[in-house]
Design a protein around this motif. Structure first.
Motif, PDB file in Angstrom:
ATOM      1  N   GLU A 198       8.373  12.250   2.051  1.00 16.23           N
ATOM      2  CA  GLU A 198       9.408  11.848   3.005  1.00 16.23           C
ATOM      3  C   GLU A 198       8.805  11.128   4.218  1.00 16.23           C
ATOM      4  O   GLU A 198       9.377  10.161   4.724  1.00 16.23           O
ATOM      5  N   GLY A 199       7.625  11.600   4.725  1.00 15.97           N
ATOM      6  CA  GLY A 199       6.989  10.916   5.858  1.00 15.97           C
ATOM      7  C   GLY A 199       6.565   9.508   5.512  1.00 15.97           C
ATOM      8  O   GLY A 199       6.767   8.567   6.278  1.00 15.97           O
ATOM      9  N   LEU A 200       5.951   9.346   4.333  1.00 15.34           N
ATOM     10  CA  LEU A 200       5.526   8.014   3.919  1.00 15.34           C
ATOM     11  C   LEU A 200       6.721   7.119   3.652  1.00 15.34           C
ATOM     12  O   LEU A 200       6.689   5.905   3.932  1.00 15.34           O
ATOM     13  N   LEU A 201       7.794   7.704   3.115  1.00 14.56           N
ATOM     14  CA  LEU A 201       9.005   6.920   2.880  1.00 14.56           C
ATOM     15  C   LEU A 201       9.610   6.453   4.199  1.00 14.56           C
ATOM     16  O   LEU A 201      10.053   5.292   4.313  1.00 14.56           O
ATOM     17  N   GLN A 202       9.575   7.312   5.217  1.00 15.65           N
ATOM     18  CA  GLN A 202      10.096   6.917   6.524  1.00 15.65           C
ATOM     19  C   GLN A 202       9.237   5.814   7.137  1.00 15.65           C
ATOM     20  O   GLN A 202       9.760   4.864   7.727  1.00 15.65           O
ATOM     21  N   ARG A 203       7.912   5.918   6.982  1.00 14.61           N
ATOM     22  CA  ARG A 203       7.023   4.875   7.500  1.00 14.61           C
ATOM     23  C   ARG A 203       7.272   3.550   6.807  1.00 14.61           C
ATOM     24  O   ARG A 203       7.254   2.488   7.434  1.00 14.61           O
ATOM     25  N   TYR A 259       0.826  -1.200   0.000  1.00 12.37           N
ATOM     26  CA  TYR A 259       0.000   0.000   0.000  1.00 12.37           C
ATOM     27  C   TYR A 259       0.868   1.260   0.000  1.00 12.37           C
ATOM     28  O   TYR A 259       0.608   2.212  -0.746  1.00 12.37           O
ATOM     29  N   LEU A 260       1.904   1.252   0.844  1.00  7.55           N
ATOM     30  CA  LEU A 260       2.771   2.424   0.924  1.00  7.55           C
ATOM     31  C   LEU A 260       3.524   2.653  -0.385  1.00  7.55           C
ATOM     32  O   LEU A 260       3.745   3.797  -0.800  1.00  7.55           O
ATOM     33  N   GLU A 261       3.924   1.574  -1.037  1.00  8.80           N
ATOM     34  CA  GLU A 261       4.628   1.733  -2.303  1.00  8.80           C
ATOM     35  C   GLU A 261       3.736   2.376  -3.361  1.00  8.80           C
ATOM     36  O   GLU A 261       4.180   3.230  -4.138  1.00  8.80           O
ATOM     37  N   SER A 262       2.481   1.969  -3.399  1.00  6.45           N
ATOM     38  CA  SER A 262       1.567   2.599  -4.357  1.00  6.45           C
ATOM     39  C   SER A 262       1.353   4.066  -4.029  1.00  6.45           C
ATOM     40  O   SER A 262       1.314   4.927  -4.930  1.00  6.45           O
TER      41      SER A 262
END
Length: 731
Positions: free
Chosen positions: A411-416, A221-224
């Protein structure tokens, strides 16, 4: 015991005088207390039903022993694991602590359910390849997979293996700890240890797999989302660069403040800063040049100029030397003339140098002024351009904020995403503490345990059986129940005759039977103003309740008091008095009712008993018509002129019309009830028929009161009454 019977009779008499015999039947639920404690009641009920109790308990023990010896020995092996919460909470706040405990309880209950889940069993079957394991198949009688089996057959074997695993699994949390014991019981100790170890291993692995599966879904999900955010960020940055290029806004550097906003430094802004600094310096130089120019006008420039200073110094020295020589020599002295020429030359040089220095100051001032004006003009141009860019930078700031927002989201989603990746490979909270080992001995069946369980089960079944029997038995067990159940006075309780014949027992005035009927006769003497009723009919709801015995015994007791008594056997369908008294039954009641007026020929005196008797006679085809005729009433009236008391032994009530027909001809009816036998419904129906016929009910007697009625104070106590006062040597 005579005193005891009299006390019961007195209570019955009080009820007789206070209760209308013609009143309707009261509810069976009327409360009555026998004065017996609940514990004593239970013990005596068990004693009365001891055959049932002993039989059921013995049967349960036998079944338990048989099952124990026939059972296949089972060997148990246990593996121990430790389950720790994922994120334990340590807090001193009461509400938070309670919430933490609730979450922890839910967590452990979830883990226990997962340990017993069918999905884990299927995983164990696949991991251990149990469908082809010969030891597993032999232990549980399961067919192993063969080459020619279809997919449905293989699935059926797998499901059977799953059910077998779950049925032999035992999950036991260790109290006050995070440890859990997982046990398997099979006919093979090695197989039990193997299954236990396989189970805990697959549980740990399934926990890891679930964690990776959860993080994998999150990562997908995060990758999408990251892909879309990256595209948005690139688009916003591209728009920002295109806009700054179109407007000629050159950004030298960017700074991000604490709130995340970006501050851009443009080329124009940097130039303005540089020009402003240069302008300040040029202005300072112009002011200094202007000051120098002013000083040269007033003559101070010559003083301050270095060349003029040196010339002035030399002139002062030459003038001093000239003055000194003039004191010694005259004006014509060559040295003085030379010094005067030198001083004059120096004065000319000083004037020439002063003029030249003043011209340089003016040129410097003019140059500084031009520099200042040029810088001011350039600053004005840059300021105008900067103001234009500032108006254009509003849209640029909007684009910059969009870039900053997209960058922060990205950046926040990448950190998550990175954190989830790290969590997916973190340490597992479930670990194996002890692996299972093959058991040295069988864990079941346990003979002492099975005997104890069989005994407990037998006691429980016996208690349930006795309870059901007691509840289903709605017969009269407490003689006093006739008052509460049927609204009848209790006239007497007759003990059960164990040995011998009632005709012989009633002749013994020390016997229980005689004392009981004597008490009945005494109670009857209180019913009317003239003593015992003149004519009494004894009946019952059904046969063999002691009605005929009671008639015979009451007649004997009345005769023993000096009264003349005659007993009429009106049970013409089933005569019994002649059998009890051993008298012929050739002529009797039916002959008189049929029209034979020779009454004296059908009366048989009994010197042994002290009363006379009229037997039933031959059985007629129309018994109800004869008993309901006027001659029956005429017979009783005629007998009352010759005897003090007439006792009529009538047929039972249920199914026959004889007793209600006779009841209208006598003064009253004594109803006979057999203890522990006759049902409440039968007695109620019989009494209802008697009341509908208009008969007067004197009361009831309860017959055959035996050992089962000890609990209510009847039966056992009679022995005390008849032995009281006897010689010690007598039995």
């Amino acid at each position: 015991m005579a005193g005891l019977v009299m006390n019961d009779s007195d209570r019955s008499l009080q009820a007789a005088f206070s209760v209308d015999p013609m009143s309707p039947q009261i509810d069976d639920s009327t409360a009555y207390s026998s004065g017996v404690s609940a514990v004593e009641h239970v013990l005596l009920v068990i004693s009365n039903r001891r055959n049932w109790v002993m039989g059921i308990i013995a049967g349960a023990l036998v079944i338990g022993l048989i099952l124990t010896f026939l059972a296949t020995p089972q060997f148990s092996s246990t593996a121990r694991i430790e389950i720790l919460p994922d994120s334990p909470i340590a807090t001193n706040v009461e509400g938070q602590r309670d919430r933490s405990l609730i979450n922890e309880v839910a967590f452990y209950n979830t883990q226990y359910s997962l340990l017993e889940s069918e999905s884990l069993a299927e995983r164990v079957v696949r991991a251990g390849n149990l469908t082809v394991d010969k030891d597993f198949a032999a232990a549980f009688g399961l067919d192993h997979v063969e080459a020619g089996m279809t997919s449905d057959q293989r699935k059926g074997l797998s499901n059977s293996a799953v059910r077998i695993l779950l049925s032999n699994l035992s999950v036991s949390p260790v109290r006050n700890s995070s440890l859990v014991d997982v046990s398997f019981s099979t006919p093979s100790p090695q197989l039990s240890a193997k299954l236990a170890n396989l189970w805990v291993t697959q549980f740990v692995q399934s926990t890891i797999d679930r964690r990776f599966a959860a993080t994998s879904d999150a990562r997908q999900y995060l990758e999408s989302r990251l892909s879309r955010l990256r595209e948005n960020l690139e688009a916003s940055e591209r728009a920002l660069i295109n806009y700054s290029t179109d407007k000629g806004i050159v950004t030298i550097s960017s700074e991000t403040d604490t709130s995340g906003r970006t501050q851009n430094r443009t080329l124009v802004g940097s130039d303005i800063a540089d020009i402003s600094a240069a302008l300040v310096k040029a202005r300072e130089a112009r002011i200094a040049a202007e000051a120098d120019l002013s000083n040269s006008v007033v003559g101070s420039a010559q003083i301050n100029a270095p060349t003029l200073g040196a010339l002035r110094q030399r002139r002062a020295e030459a003038a001093a030397e000239l003055a000194q020589l003039r004191t010694l020599f005259g004006e014509d002295y060559p040295a003085i003339a030379s010094l005067r020429a030198q001083v004059a030359t120096l004065d000319q040089s000083i004037q020439s140098e002063a003029a030249r220095s003043s011209q340089g100051n003016r040129e410097a001032y003019n140059s500084a002024l031009r520099r200042e004006r040029e810088l001011q003009r350039e600053l004005d141009e840059l300021t105008a351009k900067y103001n234009t860019q500032q108006r254009q930078s509003i849209q640029m700031a909007i684009l910059q904020r969009e870039v900053d927002s997209n960058r922060q989201l990205y950046e926040g989603l990448l950190q998550r995403s990175k954190e989830i990746g790290v969590a997916g490979v973190g340490p597992n909270n479930i670990s194996i503490v002890d692996r299972a080992r093959p058991a040295n001995g069988a864990s079941s069946p346990s003979l002492p345990l099975n005997i104890a369980l069989s005994l407990m089960l037998g006691v429980a079944c016996a208690a349930a059986a006795v309870f059901l029997i007691e509840k289903m038995d709605n017969s009269v067990r407490d003689p006093q129940e006739v008052v509460s159940r049927f609204n009848l006075p209790l006239l007497g309780a007759i003990p059960e005759l164990v040995d011998g014949d009632v005709a012989d027992a009633i002749l013994d005035k020390k016997s229980q039977i005689y004392e009981a009927y004597f008490s009945l006769m005494t109670n009857l003497s209180f019913l009317t103003e003239h003593g015992a009723p003149k004519s009494i009919m004894l009946t019952s709801s059904r046969p063999k309740e002691g009605k005929s015995n009671s008639s015979l015994s009451l007649a004997t007791v009345l005769a023993a008091t000096g009264k003349s008594v005659i007993l009429v056997d009106a049970d013409v369908r089933n005569p019994s008095i002649n059998r009890y008294l051993d008298v012929p039954n050739k002529r009797g009641l039916t002959h008189y009712l049929s029209g034979d007026d020779r009454l004296s020929e059908i009366i048989s005196p009994l010197d042994k008993f002290g009363f006379s008797v009229i037997t039933a006679g031959k059985t007629p085809p129309n018994a109800a018509e004869l008993l309901g005729s006027e001659r029956m009433g005429l017979l009783i009236e005629t007998l009352l002129t010759q005897y003090d008391h007439v006792l009529v032994d009538s047929p039972p009530l249920l199914g026959l019309a004889d007793a209600p027909l006779i009841a209208r001809r006598v003064e009253g009816v004594v109803f006979t009830i057999e203890a522990n036998s006759t049902r409440t419904r039968e007695i109620g129906t019989a009494l209802r028929r008697l009341r509908m016929s208009g008969a007067r009910l004197f009361g009831a007697i309860v017959t055959k009161v035996g050992a089962r009625n000890h609990i209510y104070g009847y039966g056992y106590g009679y022995g005390y009454g008849f032995s009281y006062g006897a010689d010690k040597g007598e039995p």
